[in-house]
Design a protein around this motif. Structure first.
Motif, PDB file in Angstrom:
ATOM      1  N   ASP A 109       0.851  -1.195   0.000  1.00 21.14           N
ATOM      2  CA  ASP A 109       0.000   0.000   0.000  1.00 21.14           C
ATOM      3  C   ASP A 109       0.887   1.245   0.000  1.00 21.14           C
ATOM      4  OD1 ASP A 109      -1.815   2.022   0.370  1.00 21.14           O
ATOM      5  OD2 ASP A 109      -2.865   1.069   2.040  1.00 21.14           O
ATOM      6  N   PHE A 110       0.903   1.957  -1.122  1.00 24.94           N
ATOM      7  CA  PHE A 110       1.743   3.140  -1.273  1.00 24.94           C
ATOM      8  C   PHE A 110       0.907   4.409  -1.410  1.00 24.94           C
ATOM      9  CE2 PHE A 110       4.513  -0.309  -2.439  1.00 24.94           C
ATOM     10  CZ  PHE A 110       5.761   0.071  -1.964  1.00 24.94           C
ATOM     11  N   ARG A 111      -0.324   4.384  -0.913  1.00 24.60           N
ATOM     12  CA  ARG A 111      -1.201   5.538  -1.085  1.00 24.60           C
ATOM     13  C   ARG A 111      -0.654   6.794  -0.411  1.00 24.60           C
ATOM     14  NH1 ARG A 111      -6.874   3.090   0.731  1.00 24.60           N
ATOM     15  NH2 ARG A 111      -5.439   1.971   2.126  1.00 24.60           N
ATOM     16  N   VAL A 112      -0.057   6.647   0.766  1.00 27.69           N
ATOM     17  CA  VAL A 112       0.481   7.823   1.462  1.00 27.69           C
ATOM     18  C   VAL A 112       1.615   8.439   0.649  1.00 27.69           C
ATOM     19  CG1 VAL A 112       1.658   8.654   3.520  1.00 27.69           C
ATOM     20  CG2 VAL A 112      -0.198   7.000   3.736  1.00 27.69           C
ATOM     21  N   GLN A 113       2.556   7.603   0.179  1.00 26.84           N
ATOM     22  CA  GLN A 113       3.670   8.119  -0.621  1.00 26.84           C
ATOM     23  C   GLN A 113       3.180   8.734  -1.936  1.00 26.84           C
ATOM     24  OE1 GLN A 113       3.701   5.072   0.817  1.00 26.84           O
ATOM     25  NE2 GLN A 113       5.625   4.823   1.933  1.00 26.84           N
ATOM     26  N   GLN A 114       2.172   8.146  -2.545  1.00 30.54           N
ATOM     27  CA  GLN A 114       1.642   8.693  -3.789  1.00 30.54           C
ATOM     28  C   GLN A 114       1.055  10.086  -3.571  1.00 30.54           C
ATOM     29  OE1 GLN A 114      -0.859   5.333  -4.659  1.00 30.54           O
ATOM     30  NE2 GLN A 114       0.483   4.597  -6.281  1.00 30.54           N
ATOM     31  N   THR A 115       0.356  10.255  -2.462  1.00 22.67           N
ATOM     32  CA  THR A 115      -0.203  11.570  -2.142  1.00 22.67           C
ATOM     33  C   THR A 115       0.910  12.586  -1.903  1.00 22.67           C
ATOM     34  OG1 THR A 115      -2.168  10.569  -1.158  1.00 22.67           O
ATOM     35  CG2 THR A 115      -1.676  12.848  -0.549  1.00 22.67           C
ATOM     36  N   VAL A 116       1.923  12.167  -1.169  1.00 18.34           N
ATOM     37  CA  VAL A 116       3.036  13.060  -0.826  1.00 18.34           C
ATOM     38  C   VAL A 116       3.805  13.485  -2.072  1.00 18.34           C
ATOM     39  CG1 VAL A 116       5.308  13.120   0.276  1.00 18.34           C
ATOM     40  CG2 VAL A 116       3.327  12.254   1.540  1.00 18.34           C
ATOM     41  N   THR A 117       4.145  12.522  -2.933  1.00 18.44           N
ATOM     42  CA  THR A 117       4.997  12.841  -4.083  1.00 18.44           C
ATOM     43  C   THR A 117       4.274  13.686  -5.126  1.00 18.44           C
ATOM     44  OG1 THR A 117       4.424  10.681  -5.049  1.00 18.44           O
ATOM     45  CG2 THR A 117       6.478  10.829  -3.796  1.00 18.44           C
ATOM     46  N   VAL A 118       2.974  13.530  -5.247  1.00 13.50           N
ATOM     47  CA  VAL A 118       2.211  14.364  -6.181  1.00 13.50           C
ATOM     48  C   VAL A 118       2.266  15.824  -5.760  1.00 13.50           C
ATOM     49  CG1 VAL A 118      -0.132  14.926  -6.938  1.00 13.50           C
ATOM     50  CG2 VAL A 118       0.669  12.569  -7.030  1.00 13.50           C
ATOM     51  N   ARG A 119       2.315  16.068  -4.461  1.00 18.33           N
ATOM     52  CA  ARG A 119       2.290  17.435  -3.947  1.00 18.33           C
ATOM     53  C   ARG A 119       3.670  18.043  -3.771  1.00 18.33           C
ATOM     54  NH1 ARG A 119      -2.172  16.478   0.899  1.00 18.33           N
ATOM     55  NH2 ARG A 119      -3.981  16.106  -0.460  1.00 18.33           N
ATOM     56  N   MET A 120       4.725  17.262  -3.913  1.00 22.54           N
ATOM     57  CA  MET A 120       6.075  17.767  -3.662  1.00 22.54           C
ATOM     58  C   MET A 120       6.474  18.801  -4.698  1.00 22.54           C
ATOM     59  SD  MET A 120       8.283  14.473  -2.359  1.00 22.54           S
ATOM     60  CE  MET A 120       9.569  15.466  -1.613  1.00 22.54           C
ATOM     61  N   ARG A 121       7.129  19.867  -4.241  1.00 24.22           N
ATOM     62  CA  ARG A 121       7.592  20.922  -5.130  1.00 24.22           C
ATOM     63  C   ARG A 121       9.079  21.209  -4.929  1.00 24.22           C
ATOM     64  NH1 ARG A 121       3.573  19.547  -6.834  1.00 24.22           N
ATOM     65  NH2 ARG A 121       1.703  20.712  -7.423  1.00 24.22           N
ATOM     66  N   GLU A 122       9.778  20.306  -4.260  1.00 20.84           N
ATOM     67  CA  GLU A 122      11.197  20.511  -4.001  1.00 20.84           C
ATOM     68  C   GLU A 122      12.018  20.195  -5.243  1.00 20.84           C
ATOM     69  OE1 GLU A 122      12.487  18.526  -0.420  1.00 20.84           O
ATOM     70  OE2 GLU A 122      10.467  18.633   0.403  1.00 20.84           O
ATOM     71  N   ASN A 123      13.190  20.797  -5.334  1.00 23.55           N
ATOM     72  CA  ASN A 123      14.069  20.553  -6.470  1.00 23.55           C
ATOM     73  C   ASN A 123      14.534  19.098  -6.484  1.00 23.55           C
ATOM     74  OD1 ASN A 123      13.967  23.210  -7.357  1.00 23.55           O
ATOM     75  ND2 ASN A 123      15.717  23.831  -6.109  1.00 23.55           N
ATOM     76  N   ASN A 124      14.705  18.570  -7.682  1.00 22.45           N
ATOM     77  CA  ASN A 124      15.237  17.226  -7.895  1.00 22.45           C
ATOM     78  C   ASN A 124      14.369  16.124  -7.303  1.00 22.45           C
ATOM     79  OD1 ASN A 124      17.561  18.350  -9.160  1.00 22.45           O
ATOM     80  ND2 ASN A 124      18.457  18.738  -7.140  1.00 22.45           N
ATOM     81  N   THR A 125      13.067  16.381  -7.203  1.00 21.41           N
ATOM     82  CA  THR A 125      12.158  15.326  -6.743  1.00 21.41           C
ATOM     83  C   THR A 125      11.118  14.993  -7.812  1.00 21.41           C
ATOM     84  OG1 THR A 125      10.638  16.925  -5.714  1.00 21.41           O
ATOM     85  CG2 THR A 125      12.400  16.039  -4.324  1.00 21.41           C
ATOM     86  N   GLU A 126      11.334  15.492  -9.014  1.00 24.37           N
ATOM     87  CA  GLU A 126      10.348  15.316 -10.087  1.00 24.37           C
ATOM     88  C   GLU A 126      10.094  13.842 -10.396  1.00 24.37           C
ATOM     89  OE1 GLU A 126      13.120  17.078 -10.326  1.00 24.37           O
ATOM     90  OE2 GLU A 126      12.494  19.190 -10.411  1.00 24.37           O
ATOM     91  N   TYR A 127      11.093  13.000 -10.186  1.00 25.12           N
ATOM     92  CA  TYR A 127      10.958  11.585 -10.528  1.00 25.12           C
ATOM     93  C   TYR A 127      10.363  10.752  -9.396  1.00 25.12           C
ATOM     94  CZ  TYR A 127      15.275  11.163  -7.774  1.00 25.12           C
ATOM     95  OH  TYR A 127      16.213  11.217  -6.775  1.00 25.12           O
ATOM     96  N   PHE A 128      10.133  11.347  -8.241  1.00 21.37           N
ATOM     97  CA  PHE A 128       9.679  10.586  -7.073  1.00 21.37           C
ATOM     98  C   PHE A 128       8.349   9.872  -7.326  1.00 21.37           C
ATOM     99  CE2 PHE A 128      12.010  12.418  -3.117  1.00 21.37           C
ATOM    100  CZ  PHE A 128      13.219  12.385  -3.802  1.00 21.37           C
TER     101      PHE A 128
END
Length: 283
Positions: A109-128
């Protein structure tokens, strides 16, 4: 009953029904993912494996050297341990730690990580987000080897090495490692788990990792703790701190390092060769 009162009751009923429907969706157990990826090796790590994702990246070179499919699940800037002070299990950086990711592997279950990574705006996290979606698609029952390459960010964050009162404290370096290994073994008892130590590092301050204490000790203390834990947990370890490159003088950093912290292309090739040789030798 007057008409306004009647409509208030109807509106209230509709609102409550919608609320219960939403609660059901959020709390109902998630059905198992339809797994469509079956890599033979999965690599967890930080920017040493995650920053360069082309054909010169370490995981990508391992795929060619070993002749096995490799999934690169390394996320730059992440730690092995959860590091948030308020110890909230759902805090973004905590969910992307090794402890957080392996718990999601175990739960499928990766729902929490999916929610987090969609909202991330930090540099070099585009591939997360793509990495997390790929992890969810992996059938871990068919994975042969998992590489765990983390530790440098735990050192930078001053994460405590261990909690003597709780060996599985995920807010400590060794606690997170033990917890991660436990989760992976419960997911796939036949999994071959291999630990890769941090590299020796140099800093723009003029200090090396032998001199700079970030709050939890110098880097070698984390490495030595890893080596002892690997023996305790009966997992393999590839030591690239002591046995990767010379570090007797400051200029040695330019042999295989781009900035004193991340390997250059020659360093990535050397690292991939060393890891591939170790996996072939022990396999």
């Amino acid at each position: 009953m007057d008409r306004p009162g009647k409509w208030k009751i109807i509106l209230y009923g509709i609102t409550m029904a919608a609320a219960f429907a939403l609660l059901f969706v959020l709390t109902y157990p998630k059905s198992k993912t339809e797994h469509i990826l079956q890599p033979e090796i999965v690599v967890f790590g930080d920017s040493v494996f995650g920053e360069i994702r082309d054909e010169t990246g370490v995981p990508e070179r391992l795929e060619e050297l070993l002749g096995k499919t490799v999934y690169n699940a390394a996320l730059g800037g992440t730690c092995m341990a959860r590091i948030e002070d308020d110890r909230r299990m759902d805090y973004p950086r905590g969910t992307l730690s090794l402890a957080g990711l392996t718990k999601s592997v175990w739960a499928d279950d990766f729902r929490v990580q999916q929610t987090v990574t969609v909202r991330m705006r930090e540099n070099n996290t585009e591939y997360f987000a793509e990495v997390i979606n790929g992890l969810e698609a992996i059938d871990f029952s068919t994975v042969e080897i998992v590489l765990l390459q983390q530790g440098i960010n735990d050192y930078h964050a001053g994460v405590p090495i261990e909690n003597p009162e709780d060996p599985y404290d995920e807010y400590t370096f060794l606690g997170a490692l033990r917890s991660s290994v436990k989760a992976l073994r419960e997911t796939n008892p036949e999994l071959r788990i291999v630990l890769v130590t941090p590299l020796y590092t140099w800093y723009v301050t003029g200090l090396t990792c032998e001199e700079a204490d970030q709050g939890g000790g110098v880097l070698e203390e984390y490495v030595e703790a890893e080596l002892q834990a690997a023996e305790e947990l009966e997992i393999e370890v590839i030591d690239v701190y002591h046995d990767f490159s010379p570090h007797e003088k400051w200029e040695d950093k330019d042999l295989y390092m781009r900035d004193g912290l991340h390997p250059n292309e020659a360093g990535r090739e050397r690292m991939a060769q060393k890891i591939a040789q170790a996996l072939n030798r022990e396999g």
